[in-house]
Design a protein around this motif. Structure first.
Motif, PDB file in Angstrom:
ATOM      1  N   ILE A 210      20.588  -1.660  39.634  1.00 15.43           N
ATOM      2  CA  ILE A 210      21.173  -1.936  40.959  1.00 15.43           C
ATOM      3  C   ILE A 210      22.599  -2.447  40.806  1.00 15.43           C
ATOM      4  O   ILE A 210      23.511  -2.034  41.527  1.00 15.43           O
ATOM      5  N   TRP A 211      22.798  -3.354  39.842  1.00 10.78           N
ATOM      6  CA  TRP A 211      24.116  -3.954  39.649  1.00 10.78           C
ATOM      7  C   TRP A 211      25.149  -2.900  39.243  1.00 10.78           C
ATOM      8  O   TRP A 211      26.256  -2.872  39.777  1.00 10.78           O
ATOM      9  N   ILE A 212      24.822  -2.043  38.302  1.00  9.87           N
ATOM     10  CA  ILE A 212      25.752  -1.005  37.859  1.00  9.87           C
ATOM     11  C   ILE A 212      26.079  -0.062  39.017  1.00  9.87           C
ATOM     12  O   ILE A 212      27.245   0.293  39.248  1.00  9.87           O
ATOM     13  N   PHE A 213      25.051   0.351  39.769  1.00  5.82           N
ATOM     14  CA  PHE A 213      25.271   1.208  40.940  1.00  5.82           C
ATOM     15  C   PHE A 213      26.199   0.524  41.942  1.00  5.82           C
ATOM     16  O   PHE A 213      27.123   1.144  42.483  1.00  5.82           O
ATOM     17  N   ALA A 214      25.971  -0.773  42.185  1.00  3.65           N
ATOM     18  CA  ALA A 214      26.769  -1.506  43.168  1.00  3.65           C
ATOM     19  C   ALA A 214      28.228  -1.627  42.724  1.00  3.65           C
ATOM     20  O   ALA A 214      29.145  -1.458  43.535  1.00  3.65           O
ATOM     21  N   GLN A 215      28.462  -1.903  41.438  1.00  2.00           N
ATOM     22  CA  GLN A 215      29.835  -2.055  40.950  1.00  2.00           C
ATOM     23  C   GLN A 215      30.597  -0.738  41.040  1.00  2.00           C
ATOM     24  O   GLN A 215      31.752  -0.698  41.481  1.00  2.00           O
ATOM     25  N   LEU A 216      29.977   0.350  40.623  1.00  2.00           N
ATOM     26  CA  LEU A 216      30.644   1.653  40.674  1.00  2.00           C
ATOM     27  C   LEU A 216      30.895   2.084  42.120  1.00  2.00           C
ATOM     28  O   LEU A 216      31.967   2.620  42.443  1.00  2.00           O
ATOM     29  N   SER A 217      29.930   1.838  42.984  1.00  2.00           N
ATOM     30  CA  SER A 217      30.074   2.224  44.391  1.00  2.00           C
ATOM     31  C   SER A 217      31.145   1.378  45.073  1.00  2.00           C
ATOM     32  O   SER A 217      31.934   1.880  45.887  1.00  2.00           O
ATOM     33  N   ASN A 218      31.176   0.102  44.757  1.00  2.00           N
ATOM     34  CA  ASN A 218      32.192  -0.785  45.320  1.00  2.00           C
ATOM     35  C   ASN A 218      33.592  -0.327  44.900  1.00  2.00           C
ATOM     36  O   ASN A 218      34.522  -0.279  45.711  1.00  2.00           O
ATOM     37  N   ALA A 219      33.740   0.042  43.628  1.00  2.00           N
ATOM     38  CA  ALA A 219      35.027   0.527  43.141  1.00  2.00           C
ATOM     39  C   ALA A 219      35.439   1.815  43.857  1.00  2.00           C
ATOM     40  O   ALA A 219      36.609   2.003  44.207  1.00  2.00           O
ATOM     41  N   LYS A 220      34.479   2.691  44.090  1.00  2.00           N
ATOM     42  CA  LYS A 220      34.775   3.968  44.767  1.00  2.00           C
ATOM     43  C   LYS A 220      35.272   3.722  46.188  1.00  2.00           C
ATOM     44  O   LYS A 220      36.231   4.362  46.640  1.00  2.00           O
ATOM     45  N   THR A 221      34.638   2.804  46.908  1.00  2.00           N
ATOM     46  CA  THR A 221      35.081   2.525  48.277  1.00  2.00           C
ATOM     47  C   THR A 221      36.458   1.870  48.287  1.00  2.00           C
ATOM     48  O   THR A 221      37.253   2.102  49.207  1.00  2.00           O
ATOM     49  N   HIS A 222      36.760   1.053  47.285  1.00  2.00           N
ATOM     50  CA  HIS A 222      38.101   0.462  47.212  1.00  2.00           C
ATOM     51  C   HIS A 222      39.162   1.533  46.995  1.00  2.00           C
ATOM     52  O   HIS A 222      40.271   1.444  47.550  1.00  2.00           O
TER      53      HIS A 222
END
Length: 314
Positions: A210-222
């Motif tokens: 979950i954490w890895i998915f969240a970090q990558l997804s957060n970076a993509k939205t930024h």
């Protein structure tokens, strides 16, 4: 005086502004950014230190594309000029904010024998001896926190474009307090208390995923948000794409999801739960403000959303 020149009435708001004239002749076709520069020249102040409001108290944003008349400012209009005080740029603010937990967590982990026995002996209520070796779970938690804030520092340097250039330096302590105290001292103190307990695999591995998915997804939205704003411009487009069809601020959604994963891997440590929930509360408030701003700024072109941070719920 040229036909397209108008005269604006200027009045200080708050403390007096040195050299501020009562009247300012300026072209009606001048941009609001040019208005700020004209006032800055007269008062010998940086434009970032000035805030101009109209007679109805609405903020006049400096923009290259927006003219004075398009902002409903005409001949003899009254404007109020406020000195915001000594400023600090937002990039530096974020770097300072994120440096707190980035430094505090490794210090608590690797100097914990000294910290818990010397600096906080009265709060040491863990049943385990103070010399217990660092657990694998604690190493993982520290790595997650450090990597998260390294990511934030890098995004601050290379990704984010700021709509406001600066903020008052007097607000720096207030802005940094959340990260340095709650995300730094409070969270670190309870995560790295001496213990022999390890998080079971059924929480650890799903939490890491979950954490890895969240970090990558957060970076993509930024990255998506960055591409909406031209360099050096405060103007922005309507955000669309990955996550934006679900909520107003998917960057906040993924941020909250990442801290949920930290709480999960910590074995539902109370400090991690509190930090996760406080982040959810704060970012839900920010997301609601952004939704209202998008509706006002883009009107019918913007597809309104009921959920701002958690799909179908908040």
């Amino acid at each position: 005086m040229e036909k397209d020149t108008i005269t604006l009435r200027l009045q200080p708001r708050g403390k007096p502004l040195a050299n501020l004239p009562a009247e300012l002749p300026i072209s009606a076709n001048a941009s609001t950014e040019e208005l700020y520069k004209a006032v800055a020249r007269l008062t010998k102040s940086p434009t970032t230190r000035l805030r101009i409001t109209k007679s109805d108290s609405s903020y006049l944003r400096p923009s290259r594309e927006t003219t004075i008349t398009a902002s409903n400012i005409y001949d003899e209009s009254q404007l109020f000029i406020k000195d915001l005080g000594v400023q600090i740029d937002w990039q530096t603010v974020f770097l300072i904010e994120y440096f707190g937990p980035l430094a505090i967590h490794p210090l608590f982990l690797f100097l914990r024998n000294q910290i818990y026995s010397v600096y906080f002996p009265m709060f040491q209520w863990s049943p385990q001896p103070r010399t217990t070796p660092i657990t694998n779970t604690q190493y993982i938690l520290c790595a997650m926190v450090v990597l998260h804030f390294i990511k934030r520092e890098l995004e601050t340097l290379f990704v984010h474009r700021f709509s406001a250039a600066t903020m008052p330096v007097s607000s720096l302590i207030r802005n940094s307090a959340y990260y340095w105290t709650e995300g730094g001292l409070f969270l670190a103190y309870f995560l790295y208390l001496p213990t022999k307990a390890e998080t079971p695999d059924y929480l650890l591995y799903p939490g890491l995923a979950i954490w890895i998915f969240a970090q990558l997804s957060n970076a993509k939205t930024h990255l998506t948000l960055r591409d909406l704003r031209r360099p050096g411009s405060a103007d922005r487009g309507i955000p669309v794409g990955y996550g934006f069809s679900l909520v107003t601020c998917p960057n906040y959604m993924f941020e909250v999801l990442g801290w949920f994963a930290v709480a999960m891997i910590s074995g539902w440590n109370l400090s991690a739960i509190i930090f996760w929930l406080s982040g959810l509360y704060i970012q839900h408030k920010w997301a609601g403000q952004k939704e209202r701003r998008y509706r006002k700024e883009f009107g019918d072109r913007y597809k309104k959303k009921r959920a701002v941070i958690i799909p179908y719920l908040l």
